[in-house]
Design a protein around this motif. Sequence first.
Motif, PDB file in Angstrom:
ATOM      1  N   THR A   1       8.626  -4.033   5.472  1.00  0.00           N
ATOM      2  CA  THR A   1       7.192  -4.227   5.239  1.00  0.00           C
ATOM      3  C   THR A   1       6.527  -4.566   6.563  1.00  0.00           C
ATOM      4  O   THR A   1       7.215  -4.743   7.574  1.00  0.00           O
ATOM      5  CB  THR A   1       6.941  -5.334   4.183  1.00  0.00           C
ATOM      6  OG1 THR A   1       5.575  -5.230   3.727  1.00  0.00           O
ATOM      7  CG2 THR A   1       7.187  -6.729   4.720  1.00  0.00           C
TER       8      THR A   1
ATOM      9  N   CYS B   1       1.821   1.007  -6.184  1.00  0.00           N
ATOM     10  CA  CYS B   1       2.831   0.910  -5.113  1.00  0.00           C
ATOM     11  C   CYS B   1       3.494   2.278  -4.896  1.00  0.00           C
ATOM     12  O   CYS B   1       3.242   3.232  -5.646  1.00  0.00           O
ATOM     13  CB  CYS B   1       3.913  -0.121  -5.449  1.00  0.00           C
ATOM     14  SG  CYS B   1       4.814   0.207  -6.965  1.00  0.00           S
TER      15      CYS B   1
ATOM     16  N   SER C   1       2.681   4.149   0.341  1.00  0.00           N
ATOM     17  CA  SER C   1       2.592   2.734  -0.034  1.00  0.00           C
ATOM     18  C   SER C   1       1.951   1.971   1.122  1.00  0.00           C
ATOM     19  O   SER C   1       2.419   2.052   2.262  1.00  0.00           O
ATOM     20  CB  SER C   1       3.999   2.199  -0.298  1.00  0.00           C
ATOM     21  OG  SER C   1       3.940   0.822  -0.540  1.00  0.00           O
TER      22      SER C   1
ATOM     23  N   HIS D   1       1.810  -1.149   2.121  1.00  0.00           N
ATOM     24  CA  HIS D   1       2.401  -2.257   2.892  1.00  0.00           C
ATOM     25  C   HIS D   1       3.321  -1.782   4.015  1.00  0.00           C
ATOM     26  O   HIS D   1       3.771  -2.583   4.824  1.00  0.00           O
ATOM     27  CB  HIS D   1       3.091  -3.274   1.969  1.00  0.00           C
ATOM     28  CG  HIS D   1       4.406  -2.859   1.378  1.00  0.00           C
ATOM     29  ND1 HIS D   1       5.606  -3.251   1.910  1.00  0.00           N
ATOM     30  CD2 HIS D   1       4.717  -2.107   0.301  1.00  0.00           C
ATOM     31  CE1 HIS D   1       6.600  -2.776   1.167  1.00  0.00           C
ATOM     32  NE2 HIS D   1       6.082  -2.073   0.184  1.00  0.00           N
ATOM     33  N   LYS D   2       3.576  -0.481   4.072  1.00  0.00           N
ATOM     34  CA  LYS D   2       4.386   0.039   5.180  1.00  0.00           C
ATOM     35  C   LYS D   2       3.521   0.390   6.385  1.00  0.00           C
ATOM     36  O   LYS D   2       4.032   0.712   7.448  1.00  0.00           O
ATOM     37  CB  LYS D   2       5.160   1.290   4.744  1.00  0.00           C
ATOM     38  CG  LYS D   2       5.994   1.117   3.486  1.00  0.00           C
ATOM     39  CD  LYS D   2       7.189   0.184   3.667  1.00  0.00           C
ATOM     40  CE  LYS D   2       8.034   0.203   2.400  1.00  0.00           C
ATOM     41  NZ  LYS D   2       9.201  -0.628   2.471  1.00  0.00           N
TER      42      LYS D   2
ATOM     43  N   LYS E   1       0.577  -5.348   0.090  1.00  0.00           N
ATOM     44  CA  LYS E   1       1.628  -4.953  -0.856  1.00  0.00           C
ATOM     45  C   LYS E   1       0.999  -4.743  -2.231  1.00  0.00           C
ATOM     46  O   LYS E   1      -0.008  -5.370  -2.554  1.00  0.00           O
ATOM     47  CB  LYS E   1       2.688  -6.050  -0.956  1.00  0.00           C
ATOM     48  CG  LYS E   1       3.504  -6.190   0.310  1.00  0.00           C
ATOM     49  CD  LYS E   1       4.298  -7.479   0.299  1.00  0.00           C
ATOM     50  CE  LYS E   1       4.958  -7.723   1.647  1.00  0.00           C
ATOM     51  NZ  LYS E   1       3.986  -7.881   2.764  1.00  0.00           N
TER      52      LYS E   1
END
Length: 380
Positions: A9, A68, A199, A201-202, A207
């Motif tokens: 993350t 997500c 996604s 949060h990458k 998140k």
Amino acid sequence: MIYMDHSATTPVDPEVVAAMSPYWTELYGNPSSLYGLGRRAAAALQSSRETAARLLHCEPSEIVFTSCGTESDNLAIRGVVLAAAAKGRRHVITTPIEHPAVLHTVADLVERFDCEVTHVPVDRAGMVDPRTIEAAIRPDTALISVMMANNEVGTVEPIAEIGAIARRHGVPFHTDAVQAGAYLPLDVQALNVDLLALSAHKFHGPKGVGLLYVRKGLRLMPAQTGGSQERARRAGTENVPYIVGMVRALELADARRPSETERLIALRERLIEGVLERIPDVEVTGHRTERLPGHASLIIYGVEAQSLLIGLDLAGIAASSGSACASGAPTPSGVLRAMGYAPNDALGALRLTLGRSNTESDVDTLLDELPPIVKRVRGG
Ligand code: PLP
């Protein structure tokens, strides 16, 4: 603390936090409401959808916001395969190195919905050969799913080539681009993909929010029933602050991509070369050049990486032994097994993923700290 686990993350960018903030407090309306407050939320949602579409080179109506990366993968795979199963097509082609979000979703289709799966092999670098995909296509193939970049070893797959094959055979093609979001161009036209999962949060977003690109005209069975949000493909009140934050993060990642890519490749090479020079019996896993810019994955022979992680943590360095989801228990990675590594060797897998905050000095600290830890764990 030196953070070298960006594949697990990333911290949320302060600019992203600032963009999200008004949508919790002043602009908290439900985008489906007709009064001003609702319309302001709907406008933010629409503007985020348009920006995401511009960055992915698609139409705004082709973007579905989800909760997500896992949900995006589930919706893509289950949605397309269950819609096709109604017409007698139940075969899925995928690889053994996918994230559990893909592997377990396909396994569930096999177990509960009478589907069949072909896992095409990968080579020792974790690379898929597009010809093996073509050879696996059958008249009843409902979907091909190949990840854009692998989370454990960083290998970047030949997505555009596989996509061209899929298109020639009229088979929908999904790619899990969760690891690629921060670093690789996401032009869905150039990539020849029909479904692409991301996604936030990458890539320095929050998140719990993701998106799925779904090519216009593709039949997709919704995973949940409820309201008609997201054109009835994903029911539920849209998470406006998170969506605004995700799209702002995607814009920032896109703007920074050229310079960050070059910088991270240089740092990664410094790290890899440094480790190979200083520690005997080490092998780089994944493709040597076709890999994510900041992704260094290694097997350190004769050790259990779990012990290295504890030593690194004590030295203030956060790293991983493979995928975050598997790091609780020391079971050998299925990805490395599929690449041909022996189970015992796979236990020595160390993943160091560099990102925005890392500098040369962080890499040099790692290069000072890691060799004595390895020596100690090896018992010398
Ligand atoms: N796919 C890949 C390749 C990933 O690396 C991850 C997360 O680690 C996911 C999917 C799941 O994404 P999320 O954590 O948003 O559910």
